[in-house]
Scaffold this motif. Structure first.
Motif, PDB file in Angstrom:
ATOM      1  N   ARG A 175       9.455   0.208   3.616  1.00 15.79           N
ATOM      2  CA  ARG A 175       8.109   0.334   3.057  1.00 15.79           C
ATOM      3  C   ARG A 175       7.059   0.314   4.160  1.00 15.79           C
ATOM      4  O   ARG A 175       6.087   1.081   4.136  1.00 15.79           O
ATOM      5  N   GLU A 176       7.225  -0.566   5.122  1.00 12.39           N
ATOM      6  CA  GLU A 176       6.269  -0.647   6.223  1.00 12.39           C
ATOM      7  C   GLU A 176       6.250   0.644   7.033  1.00 12.39           C
ATOM      8  O   GLU A 176       5.181   1.114   7.444  1.00 12.39           O
ATOM      9  N   LYS A 177       7.418   1.215   7.246  1.00 13.69           N
ATOM     10  CA  LYS A 177       7.480   2.495   7.965  1.00 13.69           C
ATOM     11  C   LYS A 177       6.768   3.590   7.186  1.00 13.69           C
ATOM     12  O   LYS A 177       6.029   4.406   7.766  1.00 13.69           O
ATOM     13  N   GLU A 178       6.970   3.609   5.888  1.00 11.71           N
ATOM     14  CA  GLU A 178       6.333   4.626   5.060  1.00 11.71           C
ATOM     15  C   GLU A 178       4.818   4.479   5.107  1.00 11.71           C
ATOM     16  O   GLU A 178       4.084   5.470   5.233  1.00 11.71           O
ATOM     17  N   VAL A 179       4.347   3.231   5.033  1.00 13.24           N
ATOM     18  CA  VAL A 179       2.908   2.979   5.072  1.00 13.24           C
ATOM     19  C   VAL A 179       2.302   3.431   6.394  1.00 13.24           C
ATOM     20  O   VAL A 179       1.300   4.157   6.419  1.00 13.24           O
ATOM     21  N   VAL A 180       2.873   3.006   7.517  1.00 12.02           N
ATOM     22  CA  VAL A 180       2.272   3.347   8.814  1.00 12.02           C
ATOM     23  C   VAL A 180       2.335   4.845   9.081  1.00 12.02           C
ATOM     24  O   VAL A 180       1.430   5.403   9.712  1.00 12.02           O
ATOM     25  N   ASN A 181       3.366   5.512   8.590  1.00 12.93           N
ATOM     26  CA  ASN A 181       3.433   6.962   8.777  1.00 12.93           C
ATOM     27  C   ASN A 181       2.340   7.671   7.985  1.00 12.93           C
ATOM     28  O   ASN A 181       1.752   8.646   8.466  1.00 12.93           O
ATOM     29  N   LEU A 182       2.047   7.190   6.789  1.00  8.72           N
ATOM     30  CA  LEU A 182       0.973   7.781   5.998  1.00  8.72           C
ATOM     31  C   LEU A 182      -0.394   7.441   6.573  1.00  8.72           C
ATOM     32  O   LEU A 182      -1.289   8.294   6.645  1.00  8.72           O
TER      33      LEU A 182
ATOM     34  N   ALA B  36      -1.033   6.853   9.682  1.00  6.62           N
ATOM     35  CA  ALA B  36      -1.169   7.627  10.919  1.00  6.62           C
ATOM     36  C   ALA B  36      -1.559   9.079  10.654  1.00  6.62           C
ATOM     37  O   ALA B  36      -2.058   9.763  11.551  1.00  6.62           O
ATOM     38  N   GLN B  37      -1.350   9.524   9.428  1.00  4.52           N
ATOM     39  CA  GLN B  37      -1.762  10.875   9.051  1.00  4.52           C
ATOM     40  C   GLN B  37      -3.244  10.933   8.688  1.00  4.52           C
ATOM     41  O   GLN B  37      -3.787  11.989   8.378  1.00  4.52           O
ATOM     42  N   GLY B  38      -3.905   9.774   8.734  1.00  2.00           N
ATOM     43  CA  GLY B  38      -5.337   9.721   8.457  1.00  2.00           C
ATOM     44  C   GLY B  38      -5.682   9.382   7.028  1.00  2.00           C
ATOM     45  O   GLY B  38      -6.848   9.481   6.632  1.00  2.00           O
ATOM     46  N   LEU B  39      -4.686   8.973   6.231  1.00  6.89           N
ATOM     47  CA  LEU B  39      -4.941   8.655   4.829  1.00  6.89           C
ATOM     48  C   LEU B  39      -5.526   7.261   4.682  1.00  6.89           C
ATOM     49  O   LEU B  39      -5.116   6.318   5.367  1.00  6.89           O
ATOM     50  N   MET B  40      -6.475   7.124   3.786  1.00 11.12           N
ATOM     51  CA  MET B  40      -7.069   5.827   3.480  1.00 11.12           C
ATOM     52  C   MET B  40      -6.071   4.985   2.695  1.00 11.12           C
ATOM     53  O   MET B  40      -5.135   5.514   2.068  1.00 11.12           O
ATOM     54  N   ASN B  41      -6.284   3.661   2.701  1.00  6.88           N
ATOM     55  CA  ASN B  41      -5.366   2.751   2.006  1.00  6.88           C
ATOM     56  C   ASN B  41      -5.180   3.120   0.532  1.00  6.88           C
ATOM     57  O   ASN B  41      -4.071   3.103   0.006  1.00  6.88           O
ATOM     58  N   LYS B  42      -6.284   3.465  -0.139  1.00  7.70           N
ATOM     59  CA  LYS B  42      -6.179   3.781  -1.569  1.00  7.70           C
ATOM     60  C   LYS B  42      -5.401   5.067  -1.808  1.00  7.70           C
ATOM     61  O   LYS B  42      -4.700   5.199  -2.816  1.00  7.70           O
ATOM     62  N   VAL B  43      -5.493   5.995  -0.871  1.00  8.77           N
ATOM     63  CA  VAL B  43      -4.732   7.239  -0.985  1.00  8.77           C
ATOM     64  C   VAL B  43      -3.252   6.967  -0.742  1.00  8.77           C
ATOM     65  O   VAL B  43      -2.384   7.508  -1.441  1.00  8.77           O
ATOM     66  N   VAL B  44      -2.969   6.127   0.239  1.00 10.70           N
ATOM     67  CA  VAL B  44      -1.590   5.725   0.516  1.00 10.70           C
ATOM     68  C   VAL B  44      -1.007   5.021  -0.698  1.00 10.70           C
ATOM     69  O   VAL B  44       0.144   5.269  -1.091  1.00 10.70           O
ATOM     70  N   ALA B  45      -1.805   4.158  -1.304  1.00 13.39           N
ATOM     71  CA  ALA B  45      -1.349   3.428  -2.489  1.00 13.39           C
ATOM     72  C   ALA B  45      -0.986   4.389  -3.608  1.00 13.39           C
ATOM     73  O   ALA B  45       0.065   4.246  -4.261  1.00 13.39           O
ATOM     74  N   ALA B  46      -1.838   5.376  -3.841  1.00 14.79           N
ATOM     75  CA  ALA B  46      -1.570   6.354  -4.891  1.00 14.79           C
ATOM     76  C   ALA B  46      -0.332   7.181  -4.559  1.00 14.79           C
ATOM     77  O   ALA B  46       0.491   7.481  -5.430  1.00 14.79           O
ATOM     78  N   GLU B  47      -0.190   7.526  -3.287  1.00 14.15           N
ATOM     79  CA  GLU B  47       0.952   8.319  -2.834  1.00 14.15           C
ATOM     80  C   GLU B  47       2.267   7.570  -3.049  1.00 14.15           C
ATOM     81  O   GLU B  47       3.282   8.153  -3.428  1.00 14.15           O
ATOM     82  N   MET B  48       2.248   6.262  -2.799  1.00 10.39           N
ATOM     83  CA  MET B  48       3.461   5.452  -2.877  1.00 10.39           C
ATOM     84  C   MET B  48       3.655   4.798  -4.242  1.00 10.39           C
ATOM     85  O   MET B  48       4.717   4.227  -4.514  1.00 10.39           O
ATOM     86  N   GLY B  49       2.623   4.846  -5.094  1.00 10.87           N
ATOM     87  CA  GLY B  49       2.730   4.234  -6.408  1.00 10.87           C
ATOM     88  C   GLY B  49       2.692   2.725  -6.369  1.00 10.87           C
ATOM     89  O   GLY B  49       3.357   2.045  -7.167  1.00 10.87           O
ATOM     90  N   ILE B  50       1.927   2.169  -5.411  1.00 11.87           N
ATOM     91  CA  ILE B  50       1.783   0.719  -5.292  1.00 11.87           C
ATOM     92  C   ILE B  50       0.300   0.389  -5.216  1.00 11.87           C
ATOM     93  O   ILE B  50      -0.548   1.286  -5.128  1.00 11.87           O
ATOM     94  N   SER B  51      -0.033  -0.896  -5.260  1.00 12.66           N
ATOM     95  CA  SER B  51      -1.434  -1.293  -5.233  1.00 12.66           C
ATOM     96  C   SER B  51      -2.012  -1.179  -3.825  1.00 12.66           C
ATOM     97  O   SER B  51      -1.272  -1.219  -2.829  1.00 12.66           O
ATOM     98  N   GLU B  52      -3.325  -1.028  -3.757  1.00 10.02           N
ATOM     99  CA  GLU B  52      -3.986  -0.948  -2.461  1.00 10.02           C
ATOM    100  C   GLU B  52      -3.800  -2.244  -1.677  1.00 10.02           C
ATOM    101  O   GLU B  52      -3.662  -2.223  -0.456  1.00 10.02           O
ATOM    102  N   ARG B  53      -3.789  -3.362  -2.374  1.00 11.45           N
ATOM    103  CA  ARG B  53      -3.585  -4.651  -1.714  1.00 11.45           C
ATOM    104  C   ARG B  53      -2.214  -4.713  -1.053  1.00 11.45           C
ATOM    105  O   ARG B  53      -2.067  -5.214   0.066  1.00 11.45           O
ATOM    106  N   THR B  54      -1.202  -4.182  -1.756  1.00 14.24           N
ATOM    107  CA  THR B  54       0.155  -4.173  -1.189  1.00 14.24           C
ATOM    108  C   THR B  54       0.198  -3.299   0.061  1.00 14.24           C
ATOM    109  O   THR B  54       0.848  -3.647   1.060  1.00 14.24           O
ATOM    110  N   VAL B  55      -0.519  -2.188   0.025  1.00 15.42           N
ATOM    111  CA  VAL B  55      -0.607  -1.325   1.198  1.00 15.42           C
ATOM    112  C   VAL B  55      -1.228  -2.087   2.356  1.00 15.42           C
ATOM    113  O   VAL B  55      -0.752  -2.024   3.496  1.00 15.42           O
TER     114      VAL B  55
END
Length: 219
Positions: free
Chosen positions: A161-168, A170-189
């Motif tokens: 999960r941590e690898k997935e988060v940092v890769n997203l 690093a692509q310039g995505l905001m936390n909320k976008v990463v959260a939506a992409e991964m289907g998890i909460s922004e806080r978890t991101v």
């Protein structure tokens, strides 16, 4: 003949501060002896080999340094040894020397990564400068490889999960976008991102990008 930390006929001389080793491969015994005398007199650590096979079979390749290599030798030429080293992943910088410096040989040697190509008889100052430059190149390569390995080791400690988060991220995505992409909460991101950055020693998105780039994980 004085050399350092090598098997059989080789003994120890005072090493340079970096413990760099200059390997000499030349079938001409008088030429080898001449270079050994010069380099040892300049407090360089030297290992000497009469042919390419002896070098391949007996050098440890772990000590930093470079290779002073004759281009014309029986059984295996300097260019053939250069090719074999490439196949085996031996990355010691090469300074070629030859009494027959044909242009096509020079081009081939340099195109395949040689540091320099000197013609016999070699000026002593130019030889020492070429070898020092080759050693410096090897030290920088080893330092870079060590740094990348350290980063790779740190990256390996990340969870999936941590690898997935940092890769997203690093692509310039905001936390909320990463959260939506991964289907998890922004806080978890945010939690995954914070833990991953601490493990990697990254203080910013720029740091993350550089780390992933060094591992070949992003452009």
């Amino acid at each position: 003949m004085m050399t350092c930390n090598t098997p059989q006929t080789q003994t120890v001389v005072k090493q340079t501060p970096t413990d760099a080793v200059i390997r000499i491969v030349d079938d001409d015994e008088m030429m080898r002896s001449s270079w050994e005398f010069l380099l040892e007199g300049e407090k360089r650590c030297v290992r000497s080999y009469a042919d390419a096979l002896d070098f391949i079979e007996n050098d440890d390749f772990e000590s930093p340094g470079c290779l002073l290599l004759d281009i014309r030798m029986p059984n295996m030429s300097g260019l053939e040894l250069q090719e074999l080293m490439s196949i085996k992943g031996i990355e010691l910088p090469i300074v070629f020397v030859s009494g027959h410096g044909e242009i096509d040989m020079v081009v081939h040697a340099l195109k395949h990564g040689a540091c320099d190509f000197l013609q016999k008889p070699v000026d002593e100052t130019r030889l020492l400068n070429a070898l020092d430059a080759a050693i410096e190149r090897d030290l920088k390569r080893r330092a870079t490889a060590k740094r990348i390995q350290t980063i790779a080791d740190r990256y390996a400690t990340l969870t999936a999960r941590e690898k997935e988060v940092v890769n997203l991220v690093a692509q310039g995505l905001m936390n909320k976008v990463v959260a939506a992409e991964m289907g998890i909460s922004e806080r978890t991101v945010q939690i995954h991102r914070g833990v991953a950055c601490r493990k990697l020693g990254a203080r910013s998105v720029v740091d993350l990008v550089r780390i992933l780039q060094s591992l070949g994980l992003t452009r």
